[in-house]
Each structure stands twice: as C-alpha cells, then as structure tokens.
Write a protein that holds these residues in place. Sequence first.
Motif, PDB file in Angstrom:
ATOM      1  N   GLN A   1       0.628  -1.380   0.219  1.00 52.69           N
ATOM      2  CA  GLN A   1      -0.339   0.044  -0.219  1.00 52.69           C
ATOM      3  C   GLN A   1       0.923   0.894  -0.058  1.00 52.69           C
ATOM      4  O   GLN A   1       0.429   2.174  -0.693  1.00 52.69           O
ATOM      5  CB  GLN A   1      -1.036  -0.480   1.277  1.00 52.69           C
TER       6      GLN A   1
ATOM      7  N   GLU B   1       0.628   4.434  -2.792  1.00 51.32           N
ATOM      8  CA  GLU B   1       0.497   5.380  -2.120  1.00 51.32           C
ATOM      9  C   GLU B   1       1.991   6.436  -3.063  1.00 51.32           C
ATOM     10  O   GLU B   1       1.116   7.871  -3.217  1.00 51.32           O
ATOM     11  CB  GLU B   1       0.733   5.593  -0.857  1.00 51.32           C
TER      12      GLU B   1
ATOM     13  N   LEU C   1     -11.340   0.362   1.333  1.00 52.84           N
ATOM     14  CA  LEU C   1     -10.091   0.593   1.638  1.00 52.84           C
ATOM     15  C   LEU C   1      -9.849  -0.117   3.241  1.00 52.84           C
ATOM     16  O   LEU C   1      -9.432  -0.856   3.709  1.00 52.84           O
ATOM     17  CB  LEU C   1      -8.628   1.371   1.600  1.00 52.84           C
TER      18      LEU C   1
ATOM     19  N   LEU D   1      -6.426  -4.990   5.315  1.00 55.09           N
ATOM     20  CA  LEU D   1      -5.546  -3.941   5.369  1.00 55.09           C
ATOM     21  C   LEU D   1      -6.095  -3.289   6.517  1.00 55.09           C
ATOM     22  O   LEU D   1      -6.946  -2.661   6.325  1.00 55.09           O
ATOM     23  CB  LEU D   1      -5.148  -3.454   4.212  1.00 55.09           C
TER      24      LEU D   1
ATOM     25  N   LEU E   1      -2.704   1.255   7.121  1.00 50.75           N
ATOM     26  CA  LEU E   1      -3.808   1.874   5.693  1.00 50.75           C
ATOM     27  C   LEU E   1      -2.748   3.578   6.387  1.00 50.75           C
ATOM     28  O   LEU E   1      -2.004   3.818   5.491  1.00 50.75           O
ATOM     29  CB  LEU E   1      -4.855   2.801   5.219  1.00 50.75           C
TER      30      LEU E   1
ATOM     31  N   ALA F   1       1.064   3.501   5.809  1.00 50.21           N
ATOM     32  CA  ALA F   1       1.043   3.318   4.225  1.00 50.21           C
ATOM     33  C   ALA F   1       1.653   4.583   4.200  1.00 50.21           C
ATOM     34  O   ALA F   1       2.189   5.124   3.345  1.00 50.21           O
ATOM     35  CB  ALA F   1       0.805   2.491   3.937  1.00 50.21           C
ATOM     36  N   LYS F   2       0.628   5.370   4.166  1.00 50.09           N
ATOM     37  CA  LYS F   2       0.456   6.910   3.731  1.00 50.09           C
ATOM     38  C   LYS F   2       1.571   7.720   4.522  1.00 50.09           C
ATOM     39  O   LYS F   2       2.101   8.455   3.924  1.00 50.09           O
ATOM     40  CB  LYS F   2      -1.071   7.312   4.436  1.00 50.09           C
TER      41      LYS F   2
END
Length: 260
Positions: free
Chosen positions: A28, A32, A107, A112, A117, A120-121
């Motif tokens: 992810q 991103e 999402l 996940l 998430l 990951a961002k």
Amino acid sequence: MTTATDTGTGTYAPRPGAAPLPRMIAAQAALETRMLLRNGEQLLLTVVIPTLLLALFSSVDIVDTGAGKSVDFLAPGILALAVMSTAFTGQAIATGFERRYGVLKRLASSPLPRWGLMTAKTAAVLVTEILQVILLTVIAFALGWSPHGNPLAVLLLLVLGTAAFSGLGLLMAGTLKAEATLAAANLVFLLLLVGGGVIVPLSKFGGAQQVLGLLPISALSNGLRDVLQHGAGTPWGDLGILAVWAVLGLAAAGRFFRWE
C-alpha cells in the motif's frame, strides 16, 4: 494461469487468505508513493514551487535576509516548506478526495487495518520528503549553500515537523468536504508561506512575530535555520512546539476522522 490443486491432504494451493501485514503495508505504501509522484498538482506543490522559490530568492535580492548569503537563510526555510507541502497540503487534498469518492471506505473494509492504511500513507509521505530533501539540498549546494550543525537535530526537526503537519492534514481531510479541504489546504499553504518565516524573516512582522513563532512552520523553519545556518545545538524550544502540534494534531485526527 494458476489453478488450485489438491495436495492430497485436503488442502489446496495456493491457499486463500490475506497476505502478512507487513507485506500489505509495504504494498500500500508503494502504491501511495506512486500515486503521489504521478499527480501533477502534487508535484507542483512538492517539487516545482519549493525549487523555484529557492532558486529565485537565492539569485535575486528581493527580500532582506540579513547578513550572509541569501541561500544560507532560505535553504532551511524551503526545506520546512517542502515538509509542509507534502505532509499537510498534499496529503490533506489527496486523502480528502479519496474519502469523497469512497476509496477510504473500501480500503477500510479490506484485510488491511485502518491503522495500517495510515501507516502506509505516512511511509509514502516520508519517501517523498526524502526525495525532496535530496533534490533541494543538491540545488542549494549548487547555489553556494554552506550548512552547519548537528544532522541528528535536523532529523528530529524533520520527523516532528512531518508528524505535526500529517496530523493537521489528516484532521482537515477527515472532517471537511473534499472541495473545502482543497480550498483550505491551499489557502493555509499560501498564508504560512508568507507569514511562517520561510522566505520573510519573522522579525519583519514586528510584535506579531511572537505569535507567528508558535506556528508549526515557523518552529520548523526557525529550528532548521538555527542548526544549519548558525550551527546551534539542539533547538529544544522549536522541537517542543512541534511536539505539541504533533500530539494535538494526531490525537484530533484519530478522534474526529470520518471514513465516509
């Protein structure tokens, strides 16, 4: 084409199920990052504007930056601007529209987890910032920049600045409509560019400099400038301001962020 096959023990290969969590977060984060770097508006905010400002104001005597070379004053401020453009402005706009179009909702229902998430961002933001810092540092050196100070102090400032701006960006994206986020994030970017000590020294604002100095962009740019231009030790005051903004921003984002 791969098909499931009987192994003779009542199981099938490949086995259905979610991938390991670290692999999901890494995948992810890579997605991103690619989306961030392919977006024209994001590149304008994260690369083009900081680079042009650094080159222009270092080469042309427009703003009185005090004694010494202009680039020595400007480079730390532009690094702070790069962090804000990615962690706050870019992330707020991208996340706001992902929320509007239902991307975050879908999402959030995947294997996940939501915190994965967000991790990951954050990783995508950090990768982008590393590329920004490398690019701006190379340009600043070409313009005659002579940095000083402790690299560890610089790293602490950049990390806390990223945390502070990320929290504020996610708070805005998770509470406002996408169009409002777009307008507000760009407006804040412009206001902090002018009044955050990035290009214009805070001393030019008279009595307001005490209040402006409490802003996260001011703390980050001043802290970086103290270390890189003046060779100061760890700027605990600026780090403290950034830490407060980081805690408040991330806590508020975690409390009020709406996924739909």
